[in-house]
Design an enzyme around this catalytic site. Sequence first.
Site, PDB file in Angstrom:
ATOM      1  N   CYS A 179      36.671 -14.505  22.147  1.00  0.00           N
ATOM      2  CA  CYS A 179      37.840 -13.639  22.286  1.00  0.00           C
ATOM      3  C   CYS A 179      39.003 -14.427  22.881  1.00  0.00           C
ATOM      4  O   CYS A 179      38.826 -15.206  23.830  1.00  0.00           O
ATOM      5  CB  CYS A 179      37.500 -12.437  23.169  1.00  0.00           C
ATOM      6  SG  CYS A 179      38.926 -11.398  23.579  1.00  0.00           S
ATOM      7  N   ASP A 186      32.070 -14.065  20.195  1.00  0.00           N
ATOM      8  CA  ASP A 186      32.074 -13.238  18.986  1.00  0.00           C
ATOM      9  C   ASP A 186      31.188 -13.931  17.954  1.00  0.00           C
ATOM     10  O   ASP A 186      31.528 -15.009  17.459  1.00  0.00           O
ATOM     11  CB  ASP A 186      33.495 -13.086  18.428  1.00  0.00           C
ATOM     12  CG  ASP A 186      34.398 -12.256  19.320  1.00  0.00           C
ATOM     13  OD1 ASP A 186      33.900 -11.295  19.929  1.00  0.00           O
ATOM     14  OD2 ASP A 186      35.594 -12.577  19.414  1.00  0.00           O
ATOM     15  N   GLU A 219      40.448 -11.454  13.344  1.00  0.00           N
ATOM     16  CA  GLU A 219      41.316 -11.448  12.164  1.00  0.00           C
ATOM     17  C   GLU A 219      42.006 -12.804  11.982  1.00  0.00           C
ATOM     18  O   GLU A 219      42.190 -13.287  10.861  1.00  0.00           O
ATOM     19  CB  GLU A 219      42.383 -10.357  12.297  1.00  0.00           C
ATOM     20  CG  GLU A 219      41.835  -8.951  12.478  1.00  0.00           C
ATOM     21  CD  GLU A 219      41.656  -8.565  13.942  1.00  0.00           C
ATOM     22  OE1 GLU A 219      41.641  -7.368  14.236  1.00  0.00           O
ATOM     23  OE2 GLU A 219      41.535  -9.477  14.800  1.00  0.00           O
ATOM     24  N   ARG A 247      30.630  -5.436  19.506  1.00  0.00           N
ATOM     25  CA  ARG A 247      30.841  -5.602  20.941  1.00  0.00           C
ATOM     26  C   ARG A 247      31.627  -4.391  21.412  1.00  0.00           C
ATOM     27  O   ARG A 247      32.652  -4.047  20.831  1.00  0.00           O
ATOM     28  CB  ARG A 247      31.604  -6.905  21.223  1.00  0.00           C
ATOM     29  CG  ARG A 247      31.832  -7.185  22.685  1.00  0.00           C
ATOM     30  CD  ARG A 247      31.910  -8.678  22.985  1.00  0.00           C
ATOM     31  NE  ARG A 247      32.915  -9.384  22.206  1.00  0.00           N
ATOM     32  CZ  ARG A 247      34.215  -9.438  22.522  1.00  0.00           C
ATOM     33  NH1 ARG A 247      34.671  -8.768  23.564  1.00  0.00           N
ATOM     34  NH2 ARG A 247      35.056 -10.136  21.784  1.00  0.00           N
ATOM     35  N   GLY A 248      31.109  -3.717  22.447  1.00  0.00           N
ATOM     36  CA  GLY A 248      31.767  -2.510  22.919  1.00  0.00           C
ATOM     37  C   GLY A 248      31.716  -1.373  21.919  1.00  0.00           C
ATOM     38  O   GLY A 248      32.611  -0.536  21.865  1.00  0.00           O
TER      39      GLY A 248
END
EC number: 1.7.1.13
Length: 273
Positions: A179, A186, A219, A247-248
């Site tokens: 991130c 990620d 992205e 994630r989350g």
Amino acid sequence: MPLSTSLLGKKNTYKDSYDATLLFKIPRINNRNVLGIDSNHLPFYGVDIWNTYEISCLNKNGKPLVGIGTFYIPADSENIVESKSFKLYLNSFNNFIIESIEELERIILQDLSNVTYAKVTGRIFPINTKIEFGIPSGKNIDNLDIVCNNYGPPDNSLIEYEDVLVEEEIYSNLFKSNCLVTGQPDWGTIVIKYKGKKLKYDSFLRYLISFRNFNEFAEQCAERIFIDIKNSINLDFLSIYIVYTRRGGIDICPYRSTDKSYTLPNDKRLIRQ
């Protein structure tokens, strides 16, 4: 608003009432300028597919409703949505009384469209929807016996090709980036379809692995890879699809293609989703 004002990487209190202002927009143009992408003449078409696994609200009797959402944000939208803000936004519906899941879907699509400045599509599925799992149909390149020593920043000089024309799909489950703000990992599977000179698998796998300690939004990673390949090889067709793990309660799967009339990848989930 600058990224430093977002909720990402900060301790937050979950709101107990619906609040569309929680959605934090990030202009795509900033990263695209770095990559030399003209936002008025994009070299690709595509979409960011957001799968959300933690959606709930209350019906008129106070009984919880739950669902799984899939939302499609066009690649030509002016903004993306910062993922932590989207999680907080979705959780603001937890005690929100509404007529139906369909009404919740309408509200979310409108709010996402408002913040991205694009027409966002998608739907919320019942929890008991049968979901199929699969694997990409192309050639997996992960078993190559290679030596790796570069884990960031990405090294596009590793993209090499052979003097032979092919039309093929290759994929790797070894992709990882971090991130941009928090540095959290990620993990993802990346699928490349292309037509043109054949990629050298060993050097290309090392290129993908060179993202391992690199900090960039999902992205933006997809667009960087697209541009790096496009600038290295003269291809007749190219598509990039990265299936990130969740994630989350959210996974983000960016898709980019040179084909204006592109067909989205099949909706089978990968095992890590």
